[in-house]
Design a protein around this motif. Sequence first.
Motif, PDB file in Angstrom:
ATOM      1  N   GLY A 179       0.861  -1.173   0.000  1.00  0.00           N
ATOM      2  CA  GLY A 179       0.000   0.000   0.000  1.00  0.00           C
ATOM      3  C   GLY A 179       0.895   1.219   0.000  1.00  0.00           C
ATOM      4  N   GLY A 180       0.542   2.254   0.765  1.00  0.00           N
ATOM      5  CA  GLY A 180       1.444   3.396   0.903  1.00  0.00           C
ATOM      6  C   GLY A 180       2.745   2.951   1.534  1.00  0.00           C
ATOM      7  N   ILE A 181       2.636   2.115   2.568  1.00  0.00           N
ATOM      8  CA  ILE A 181       3.764   1.444   3.212  1.00  0.00           C
ATOM      9  C   ILE A 181       3.699  -0.035   2.851  1.00  0.00           C
ATOM     10  CG2 ILE A 181       4.762   0.811   5.456  1.00  0.00           C
ATOM     11  CD1 ILE A 181       5.136   3.754   4.763  1.00  0.00           C
ATOM     12  N   ALA A 182       4.858  -0.669   2.729  1.00  0.00           N
ATOM     13  CA  ALA A 182       4.902  -2.110   2.457  1.00  0.00           C
ATOM     14  C   ALA A 182       5.052  -2.859   3.773  1.00  0.00           C
ATOM     15  CB  ALA A 182       6.071  -2.439   1.531  1.00  0.00           C
ATOM     16  N   ASN A 183       4.195  -3.851   3.986  1.00  0.00           N
ATOM     17  CA  ASN A 183       4.340  -4.705   5.166  1.00  0.00           C
ATOM     18  C   ASN A 183       4.225  -6.162   4.760  1.00  0.00           C
ATOM     19  OD1 ASN A 183       1.367  -5.402   5.444  1.00  0.00           O
ATOM     20  ND2 ASN A 183       1.271  -3.187   5.725  1.00  0.00           N
ATOM     21  N   VAL A 184       4.779  -7.011   5.600  1.00  0.00           N
ATOM     22  CA  VAL A 184       4.883  -8.427   5.258  1.00  0.00           C
ATOM     23  C   VAL A 184       4.448  -9.275   6.448  1.00  0.00           C
ATOM     24  CG1 VAL A 184       7.310  -8.570   5.945  1.00  0.00           C
ATOM     25  CG2 VAL A 184       6.440 -10.153   4.241  1.00  0.00           C
ATOM     26  N   CYS A 208       4.067   5.090  -1.462  1.00  0.00           N
ATOM     27  CA  CYS A 208       3.993   6.486  -1.001  1.00  0.00           C
ATOM     28  C   CYS A 208       4.975   7.407  -1.714  1.00  0.00           C
ATOM     29  CB  CYS A 208       4.139   6.572   0.510  1.00  0.00           C
ATOM     30  SG  CYS A 208       5.741   6.059   1.174  1.00  0.00           S
ATOM     31  N   LEU A 209       6.232   6.986  -1.873  1.00  0.00           N
ATOM     32  CA  LEU A 209       7.217   7.856  -2.508  1.00  0.00           C
ATOM     33  C   LEU A 209       6.937   8.020  -3.998  1.00  0.00           C
ATOM     34  CD1 LEU A 209      10.565   6.698  -0.849  1.00  0.00           C
ATOM     35  CD2 LEU A 209       9.257   8.769  -0.380  1.00  0.00           C
ATOM     36  N   ILE A 210       6.590   6.927  -4.652  1.00  0.00           N
ATOM     37  CA  ILE A 210       6.289   6.984  -6.086  1.00  0.00           C
ATOM     38  C   ILE A 210       5.096   7.908  -6.328  1.00  0.00           C
ATOM     39  CG2 ILE A 210       5.752   5.624  -8.148  1.00  0.00           C
ATOM     40  CD1 ILE A 210       6.821   3.139  -6.535  1.00  0.00           C
ATOM     41  N   ASP A 211       4.038   7.724  -5.533  1.00  0.00           N
ATOM     42  CA  ASP A 211       2.828   8.551  -5.692  1.00  0.00           C
ATOM     43  C   ASP A 211       3.132  10.025  -5.451  1.00  0.00           C
ATOM     44  OD1 ASP A 211       1.483   6.201  -6.156  1.00  0.00           O
ATOM     45  OD2 ASP A 211       0.347   6.209  -4.285  1.00  0.00           O
ATOM     46  N   GLU A 212       3.906  10.304  -4.399  1.00  0.00           N
ATOM     47  CA  GLU A 212       4.214  11.709  -4.082  1.00  0.00           C
ATOM     48  C   GLU A 212       5.000  12.361  -5.208  1.00  0.00           C
ATOM     49  OE1 GLU A 212       6.585  14.427  -0.742  1.00  0.00           O
ATOM     50  OE2 GLU A 212       6.312  12.268  -0.408  1.00  0.00           O
ATOM     51  N   TRP A 213       5.981  11.653  -5.750  1.00  0.00           N
ATOM     52  CA  TRP A 213       6.792  12.196  -6.830  1.00  0.00           C
ATOM     53  C   TRP A 213       5.930  12.480  -8.068  1.00  0.00           C
ATOM     54  CZ3 TRP A 213      11.284  14.427  -7.662  1.00  0.00           C
ATOM     55  CH2 TRP A 213      11.790  14.494  -8.960  1.00  0.00           C
ATOM     56  N   VAL A 214       5.055  11.548  -8.396  1.00  0.00           N
ATOM     57  CA  VAL A 214       4.201  11.713  -9.578  1.00  0.00           C
ATOM     58  C   VAL A 214       3.219  12.874  -9.366  1.00  0.00           C
ATOM     59  CG1 VAL A 214       2.391  10.616 -10.958  1.00  0.00           C
ATOM     60  CG2 VAL A 214       4.431   9.322 -10.327  1.00  0.00           C
ATOM     61  N   ARG A 215       2.599  12.947  -8.174  1.00  0.00           N
ATOM     62  CA  ARG A 215       1.661  14.047  -7.898  1.00  0.00           C
ATOM     63  C   ARG A 215       2.351  15.405  -7.946  1.00  0.00           C
ATOM     64  NH1 ARG A 215      -0.293  10.868  -3.504  1.00  0.00           N
ATOM     65  NH2 ARG A 215       0.870  12.258  -2.097  1.00  0.00           N
ATOM     66  N   SER A 254       7.096   0.358  13.430  1.00  0.00           N
ATOM     67  CA  SER A 254       6.136   0.570  12.344  1.00  0.00           C
ATOM     68  C   SER A 254       6.505   1.851  11.609  1.00  0.00           C
ATOM     69  CB  SER A 254       4.704   0.653  12.880  1.00  0.00           C
ATOM     70  OG  SER A 254       4.529   1.806  13.669  1.00  0.00           O
ATOM     71  N   LEU A 255       6.095   1.944  10.374  1.00  0.00           N
ATOM     72  CA  LEU A 255       6.488   3.061   9.519  1.00  0.00           C
ATOM     73  C   LEU A 255       5.277   3.889   9.112  1.00  0.00           C
ATOM     74  CD1 LEU A 255       8.983   1.106   7.219  1.00  0.00           C
ATOM     75  CD2 LEU A 255       9.561   2.628   9.128  1.00  0.00           C
ATOM     76  N   ASP A 256       5.540   5.136   8.849  1.00  0.00           N
ATOM     77  CA  ASP A 256       4.514   6.065   8.378  1.00  0.00           C
ATOM     78  C   ASP A 256       5.054   6.720   7.117  1.00  0.00           C
ATOM     79  OD1 ASP A 256       1.916   7.574   9.113  1.00  0.00           O
ATOM     80  OD2 ASP A 256       3.318   9.198   8.727  1.00  0.00           O
ATOM     81  N   VAL A 257       4.162   7.212   6.268  1.00  0.00           N
ATOM     82  CA  VAL A 257       4.625   7.872   5.041  1.00  0.00           C
ATOM     83  C   VAL A 257       5.547   9.042   5.365  1.00  0.00           C
ATOM     84  CG1 VAL A 257       2.654   7.166   3.654  1.00  0.00           C
ATOM     85  CG2 VAL A 257       2.539   9.303   4.931  1.00  0.00           C
ATOM     86  N   LYS A 258       5.405   9.623   6.561  1.00  0.00           N
ATOM     87  CA  LYS A 258       6.236  10.768   6.940  1.00  0.00           C
ATOM     88  C   LYS A 258       7.656  10.371   7.311  1.00  0.00           C
ATOM     89  CE  LYS A 258       2.073  13.089   8.451  1.00  0.00           C
ATOM     90  NZ  LYS A 258       1.218  13.377   9.594  1.00  0.00           N
TER      91      LYS A 258
END
Length: 380
Positions: A179-184, A208-215, A254-258
């Motif tokens: 998703g925005g973050i990858a989890n397994v 998240c990074l790909i989407d932000e760059w494209v936007r 845990s990770l956040d898009v930030k």
Amino acid sequence: MKKKLYTAIGLMSGTSMDGIDLSIISSDGYNEFSNVLDDYYEYDKNLQDQLVRLRDLVLTKKDLLQNSEKLRELERNLTLFHADAVNQSLKKYRDPIDLIGFHGQTIFHNPNEKITNQLGDGQLLSQIVKKKVIYDFRQADIQNNGQGAPLTPIFHHILSKKINKNFNIKFPIGFLNIGGIANVTKISNGSDNFQNNLSAFDIGPGNCLIDEWVRNNSNKKFDENGELSKVGKVDQLILNQAIDNFKTDSYSQSLDVKNFDVSFVRGLSLEDGCATITNFTAYLIAEGLKHISKKNSITFLLCGGGRKNIYLIDCIKKYLFNEHNITLEIIDNYNLKGDYIESQAFAFLAIRSYLNLPISFSKTTGCKDFTVGGKLVENF
């Protein structure tokens, strides 16, 4: 004795902030599960822009307080949107609904400060749709010294048993959600000893990074099928520096898009930036898969929007080239809908929460003991 089956709606709005995935499932909260209906409701541009803008403003606990009035107004609008989505789906499915699992929209997540904030008014949703609502799934886990994420492994467990039975895929079985973050998630065996046979963690950025760059650099919302990345050229020097600067010694947080930003590719073209970011994302995902597989022969089932990014998946496979024990498969090949695993999961989690059953465990979120999460409201 056969356990009672509950019918629940799961509502999931992820870090991409593009809309709501809605699923209706039937389950006993233990081993029985069937999918009834899946729907997607896209946010209008105004609501999405407000969500992204406010999420980007809230970087600290202090920011939460300073923007509290704006957040309350946005929470109301977001809840009304969810209520409308539920009511539309209920026109298609007319049988009784027992529960709604309402994840809400994550605005701020910092387990170290024991704060996780998902916009979504469970009281208001229950009042409008006239159903029992379970919401605020993550806070109890954080209070129990957990990371509050990922919460889907207990649902992955029930899916793994179906896949093992119906397709003869041997344990251990893995799930990679991009998703925005990858989890397994890794399910070691089919037993119900969740404390020992379930392990899970976030492994890096997903979309998240790909989407932000494209936007930020085009009028598109995401890199559809990885087409932009495919025609771009990877800046190997920038990629190597980014990888060196993000050494992961532990997967306990845990990770956040930030936790990520796209500044390391500043100055590159749209396509070259996409290619470089996608390779960075793929490298971190591949490293996470290596870590959790530990030389076991394991099949990972790919779910979430990132599984559709052909270039990203090809890059992950490239970084796993010498890992002959790891196989990647699209989850849709096993009669499951990869777009709706998380919304189905939160319907399942709502049932477990209602039955006072644990939804997180020491090896999935790092919580001290297994944790029953979620708050029940019946406001009608």
